[in-house]
Motif scaffolding. Structure first.
Motif, PDB file in Angstrom:
ATOM      1  N   THR A  61       0.855  -1.182   0.000  1.00  0.00           N
ATOM      2  CA  THR A  61       0.000   0.000   0.000  1.00  0.00           C
ATOM      3  C   THR A  61       0.899   1.243   0.000  1.00  0.00           C
ATOM      4  O   THR A  61       2.092   1.153   0.328  1.00  0.00           O
ATOM      5  N   PRO A  62       0.353   2.401  -0.354  1.00  0.00           N
ATOM      6  CA  PRO A  62       1.168   3.628  -0.333  1.00  0.00           C
ATOM      7  C   PRO A  62       1.846   3.883   1.010  1.00  0.00           C
ATOM      8  O   PRO A  62       2.967   4.386   1.050  1.00  0.00           O
ATOM      9  N   ALA A  63       1.207   3.488   2.091  1.00  0.00           N
ATOM     10  CA  ALA A  63       1.795   3.684   3.424  1.00  0.00           C
ATOM     11  C   ALA A  63       3.032   2.814   3.654  1.00  0.00           C
ATOM     12  O   ALA A  63       3.862   3.122   4.513  1.00  0.00           O
ATOM     13  N   GLU A  64       3.176   1.743   2.883  1.00  0.00           N
ATOM     14  CA  GLU A  64       4.278   0.802   3.081  1.00  0.00           C
ATOM     15  C   GLU A  64       5.418   0.959   2.068  1.00  0.00           C
ATOM     16  O   GLU A  64       6.552   0.588   2.356  1.00  0.00           O
TER      17      GLU A  64
ATOM     18  N   SER B  49      12.320  -3.740   6.117  1.00  0.00           N
ATOM     19  CA  SER B  49      10.938  -3.547   6.545  1.00  0.00           C
ATOM     20  C   SER B  49       9.955  -3.984   5.464  1.00  0.00           C
ATOM     21  O   SER B  49       8.895  -4.547   5.766  1.00  0.00           O
ATOM     22  N   LEU B  50      10.292  -3.734   4.194  1.00  0.00           N
ATOM     23  CA  LEU B  50       9.442  -4.208   3.094  1.00  0.00           C
ATOM     24  C   LEU B  50       9.366  -5.732   3.104  1.00  0.00           C
ATOM     25  O   LEU B  50       8.284  -6.315   2.976  1.00  0.00           O
TER      26      LEU B  50
ATOM     27  N   HIS C 282      -3.119  -5.566  -1.435  1.00  0.00           N
ATOM     28  CA  HIS C 282      -3.432  -4.239  -0.882  1.00  0.00           C
ATOM     29  C   HIS C 282      -4.498  -4.283   0.198  1.00  0.00           C
ATOM     30  O   HIS C 282      -4.737  -3.276   0.860  1.00  0.00           O
ATOM     31  N   ASP C 283      -5.134  -5.420   0.364  1.00  0.00           N
ATOM     32  CA  ASP C 283      -6.195  -5.525   1.363  1.00  0.00           C
ATOM     33  C   ASP C 283      -5.669  -5.871   2.752  1.00  0.00           C
ATOM     34  O   ASP C 283      -6.446  -6.152   3.666  1.00  0.00           O
ATOM     35  N   ALA C 284      -4.352  -5.843   2.908  1.00  0.00           N
ATOM     36  CA  ALA C 284      -3.729  -5.990   4.232  1.00  0.00           C
ATOM     37  C   ALA C 284      -2.591  -4.981   4.316  1.00  0.00           C
ATOM     38  O   ALA C 284      -1.742  -4.915   3.431  1.00  0.00           O
TER      39      ALA C 284
END
Length: 116
Positions: A31-34, A41-42, A65-67
């Motif tokens: 997601t954009p936040a990650e 961390s990725l 993207h749903d998690a």
């Protein structure tokens, strides 16, 4: 009651080589936040998403993207689920995820317990 348990381990260097070979993969998996997190961390978040899928029985059709895995200063990481992942969790009666992630010596790992 425990509904499912999942675990995954990722070689950080190999994972990042794959991301570099296929740049759109970063957008597909995170997601954009990650997306802008450091390599270790990725890889740990990828391991967490794999562990979540395993705890939910690894059905097909779930979207990456749903998690989203959120860092919580001074606390354990939190899992935010939506869409396909939330639907599967609801189907199984999962109300809470317990997540532990770690990265050291080039290895990222995650362990998830799905609970009602």
């Amino acid at each position: 009651m425990i509904i499912g348990v999942g675990i995954d381990v990722v070689d950080v260097e190999r994972f990042m080589a794959t991301i570099e070979r296929t740049p759109r993969l970063r957008e597909k998996l995170f997601t954009p936040a990650e997306r802008d997190l450091p390599a270790s961390s990725l890889a740990a978040r990828f391991a967490a998403k794999e562990a979540i899928a395993k705890a939910l029985g690894a059905p097909g059709g779930m979207q990456w993207h749903d998690a989203t895995v959120h860092r919580v200063p001074g606390g354990p990481p939190e899992v935010e689920i939506t869409g396909t992942v939330a639907a599967r969790a609801d189907e199984l009666g999962v109300r809470r995820f317990h997540l532990s992630i770690s990265h050291d010596a080039g290895i990222a790992s995650a362990m998830v317990v799905a609970e009602d």
